[in-house]
Write an enzyme that holds these catalytic residues in place. Structure first.
Site, PDB file in Angstrom:
ATOM      1  N   LEU A 125       0.803  -1.223   0.000  1.00 50.98           N
ATOM      2  CA  LEU A 125       0.000   0.000   0.000  1.00 50.98           C
ATOM      3  C   LEU A 125       0.834   1.271   0.000  1.00 50.98           C
ATOM      4  O   LEU A 125       0.316   2.344   0.274  1.00 50.98           O
ATOM      5  CB  LEU A 125      -0.946   0.006   1.211  1.00 50.98           C
ATOM      6  CG  LEU A 125      -2.087  -1.004   1.156  1.00 50.98           C
ATOM      7  CD1 LEU A 125      -2.903  -0.960   2.435  1.00 50.98           C
ATOM      8  CD2 LEU A 125      -2.982  -0.759  -0.041  1.00 50.98           C
ATOM      9  N   CYS A 148       2.585  -1.663   8.872  1.00 52.56           N
ATOM     10  CA  CYS A 148       1.177  -1.388   8.559  1.00 52.56           C
ATOM     11  C   CYS A 148       0.365  -2.670   8.384  1.00 52.56           C
ATOM     12  O   CYS A 148      -0.719  -2.803   8.922  1.00 52.56           O
ATOM     13  CB  CYS A 148       1.077  -0.530   7.307  1.00 52.56           C
ATOM     14  SG  CYS A 148       1.874   1.064   7.488  1.00 52.56           S
ATOM     15  N   HIS A 149       0.896  -3.604   7.608  1.00 53.18           N
ATOM     16  CA  HIS A 149       0.163  -4.847   7.347  1.00 53.18           C
ATOM     17  C   HIS A 149       1.040  -6.088   7.487  1.00 53.18           C
ATOM     18  O   HIS A 149       0.629  -7.182   7.133  1.00 53.18           O
ATOM     19  CB  HIS A 149      -0.487  -4.805   5.960  1.00 53.18           C
ATOM     20  CG  HIS A 149      -1.522  -3.748   5.848  1.00 53.18           C
ATOM     21  ND1 HIS A 149      -1.267  -2.532   5.261  1.00 53.18           N
ATOM     22  CD2 HIS A 149      -2.805  -3.697   6.286  1.00 53.18           C
ATOM     23  CE1 HIS A 149      -2.353  -1.773   5.335  1.00 53.18           C
ATOM     24  NE2 HIS A 149      -3.294  -2.463   5.947  1.00 53.18           N
ATOM     25  N   GLY A 150       2.280  -5.911   7.934  1.00 52.61           N
ATOM     26  CA  GLY A 150       3.128  -7.050   8.248  1.00 52.61           C
ATOM     27  C   GLY A 150       3.932  -7.630   7.108  1.00 52.61           C
ATOM     28  O   GLY A 150       4.361  -8.780   7.187  1.00 52.61           O
ATOM     29  N   PRO A 163       1.218  -9.365   2.998  1.00 50.10           N
ATOM     30  CA  PRO A 163       0.352  -9.185   1.830  1.00 50.10           C
ATOM     31  C   PRO A 163       1.004  -8.539   0.605  1.00 50.10           C
ATOM     32  O   PRO A 163       0.389  -8.519  -0.451  1.00 50.10           O
ATOM     33  CB  PRO A 163      -0.751  -8.268   2.367  1.00 50.10           C
ATOM     34  CG  PRO A 163      -0.072  -7.473   3.429  1.00 50.10           C
ATOM     35  CD  PRO A 163       0.921  -8.414   4.065  1.00 50.10           C
TER      36      PRO A 163
END
Length: 184
Positions: A125, A148-150, A163
């Site tokens: 992202l 943020c999302h790993g 991701p």
């Protein structure tokens, strides 16, 4: 009668030639004038000097010791430059490429094995991953970690967990000398 007067003066054939010459001269003058008027408009569409300066950036690597990472800026993006020790290079080269989500060899991602140069933006992202500063979390593979999302990247900037769909992007760069790279 007019023909007779023209024949007497010898100007019948010359009038047409002069008129044609004047038309050509007028047309050429108009074309040059139009080009002179349009040039400032066309020239204003060229990039300014500050934009051209951002097109490429030179980075001096001489002060970066082995194991250090620095961040440079290119086109407003963070560029991660990692002076990798031999152990990191070896670990990156031993990875089974077929097991990677975005399979790329370490050799394909570097011009010189000790220098890794990547755009420091997570491919999920657009966050900036941690791992550049001392004490930053680098994730399980010693590269970069996006909290943020790993997403977890290895020491070659390849995605290993999380991701993010792609590896950290390698920008266009070249070595202009042993200690200087030009990005862009």
């Amino acid at each position: 009668m007019a023909d007779m007067a023209a024949r007497e003066t010898g100007t019948a054939g010359e009038e047409g030639t002069r008129r044609d010459f004047l038309y050509l001269l007028t047309g050429a003058t108009a074309a040059v004038g139009a080009a002179a008027l349009c040039w400032p408009l066309v020239d204003s569409m060229n990039p300014s000097a500050d934009v051209l300066a951002l097109g490429s950036v030179d980075v001096d690597l001489s002060g970066i010791e082995q194991g250090m990472r620095i961040t440079a800026k290119w086109r407003g993006k963070p560029i991660f430059i990692d002076h990798r020790p031999p152990a990191e290079i070896e670990a990156a080269r031993e990875v089974d490429v077929d097991s990677l989500r975005d399979p790329q060899t370490d050799e394909a991602r570097t011009l010189k094995p000790e220098w890794l140069v990547v755009i420091g933006i997570c491919t999920h992202l657009g966050c900036v991953p941690l791992g550049q500063g001392q004490g930053d979390t680098r994730g399980e593979y010693g590269g970069w970690f996006c909290p943020c999302h790993g997403s977890v990247y290895d020491t070659s900037g390849r995605i290993r967990q999380g991701p993010a769909p792609l590896n950290l992007v390698v920008p266009p760069y070249q070595f202009t000398s042993d200690d200087v790279i030009q990005i862009g």
